[in-house]
Design an enzyme around this catalytic site. Structure first.
Site: not given
Ligand code: S3P
Length: 429
Positions: A26, A94, A122, A167, A314, A345, A388
């Protein structure tokens, strides 16, 4: 790389943690969209944040990290990104893909976001749906990346969006797209997920009927800033469990991010009987931080589910390791999201812990683990190319009799490049 981990007699010392991955992504994105030169202190050299840097550079942003971990970014402002000359490669990340898609949806030019084999499997409809509702033109390949986004000349339409899945990545995607909307965008979440984006953007958050309404106003701009990234709680998690399980241990973890939307593992470990103390709590920028000490303790089983899940999403692989070494039954429920992470996982941990002799039942939304205390036996396991999973199995290896080998263990570099050397440094065998 195959990593061998022998059973450890004790763990002692101070662990050097990587900087928080979520906050790093971010800080790089917001700095790129900021007006002028920003600095990010303690920007990590892990693979995922590096993917974000590569992508923002592909959008014409100058971003340089020095050897001391200071990232300098020449922000181009919300409207100043340049068309990329090739697809934006998000690697394994992701967060990079989903957050940047929100930004790309608001650009006048088109772009393509892609990633490695895992990331291309994904689910991406979860971001395409709200972005399309905002008028973005997005094509997926059967619900997955590559994501093709065509430019918009007239900006996006503001929406009120209730998240169908808890999420932070989807929430952040819509909030970032909201920066390009002609009006006020509201994201509603009924189950709170990590809130770094709204904190860092300084967004208005209202509590309405037990839900959070996060609001991006019209004409929001992002000033240049100095960000400082705390230690990664999700990296600390492996050592909190390792320090609890290995006898005669005392580990210190300093300057760790303690954002309450991330630290539900502390409540779970407390409920299991762990000996963890937090000192020197303070606020750094928009985030709470502190120093953590963990000592060995006898753990017992616990139930984990419901609203807690997004706040330890996580940490479930390492909770499964704690459960396998605890006394009694642990039930993890409502964690079906784990099936669409870097790997499935739930399946990976069920397979790996079973290989070490643990009693694990895999359920659609979780795991049931009957802990058998110190009876795990070293074995050969897979990382499933998931950082992880590799690190969780490294901790299991410290506890199991004999030696555990973890295949493709180098994937730890995605979030914690020094994980194996830190483990080795604090362990006595
Ligand atoms: C994250 C949100 C989570 C987390 C990922 C980092 C983030 O994913 O599992 O490691 O930085 O916004 P989800 O929003 O898909 O749950």
């Amino acid at each position: 790389m195959v990593q061998s981990v022998p059973q450890a007699a004790s763990l002692r010392g101070t662990v050097a943690l990587p900087a928080d991955k979520s906050i790093s992504h971010r800080s790089a994105i917001l700095s790129a969209l900021g007006d002028g030169r920003s600095h990010v202190y303690n920007f990590p050299d892990s693979a995922d944040p590096r993917s974000t840097l590569d992508c923002v550079r592909g959008l014409g942003v100058h971003a340089e990290r020095d050897d001391g971990g200071v990232l300098t970014v020449r922000g181009r402002g919300l409207g100043g990104l340049q068309p990329p000359s090739e697809p934006l490669d998000c690697g394994n990340s992701g967060t990079t893909m989903r957050l940047l898609s929100g930004v790309m949806a608001g650009q006048k030019f088109g772009s393509v976001l892609t990633g490695d084999e895992s990331l291309r499997q994904r689910p991406m409809e979860r971001i395409a749906d709200p972005l399309q509702a905002m008028g973005a033109r997005i094509d997926l390949r059967e619900g997955h990346a590559p994501i093709r986004i065509r430019g918009t000349q007239s900006g996006l339409t503001p929406i009120e969006y209730r998240l169908p899945v808890a999420s932070a990545q989807v929430k952040s995607c819509v909030l970032l797209a909201g920066l390009y909307a002609n009006g006020r965008t509201v994201v509603i979440e009924s189950t709170p997920s990590r809130d770094h984006t709204e904190r860092m953007l300084g967004l208005e958050v209202q509590e309405v009927g037990g839900e959070r309404h996060i609001i991006v106003g019209e004409d929001h701009t992002i000033p240049a800033a100095n960000w400082s990234v705390p230690g990664d709680f999700s990296g600390a998690a492996f050592f909190l469990v390792a320090g609890s399980l290995v006898p005669d241990s005392e580990l210190h973890l300093d300057d760790v991010g303690l954002n309450p939307s991330r630290t539900a593992l502390l409540d779970v470990l407390d409920g299991m009987g762990a000996d963890i103390t937090i000192e020197n709590e303070r606020v750094q920028g928009s985030e709470p931080v502190g120093d953590i000490m963990v000592r060995s303790a006898e753990l017992s089983g616990i139930d984990v589910g419901g609203r807690l899940i997004p706040n330890l999403i996580d940490e479930i692989p390492i909770i499964a390791v704690a459960a396998a070494c605890a006394t009694g039954r642990t039930e993890i429920r409502d964690a079906e999201e784990l099936r669409v992470k870097e790997t499935d996982r739930l399946h990976a941990m069920a397979q790996n812990l079973t290989a070490l002799g643990a009693e694990v039942q895999e359920r659609e939304d979780g795991l049931i683990i009957d802990g058998n205390g110190p009876n795990l036996l070293g074995a050969s396991v897979e990382s499933y190319d998931d950082h992880r999973i590799a690190m969780a199995m490294g901790v299991a290896g410290l506890v199991a009799h004999g030696t555990t080998t973890i295949a493709e263990a180098e994937c730890a570099r995605v979030s914690f490049p020094d994980f194996w050397s830190e483990l080795d440094r604090v362990a006595s065998f």
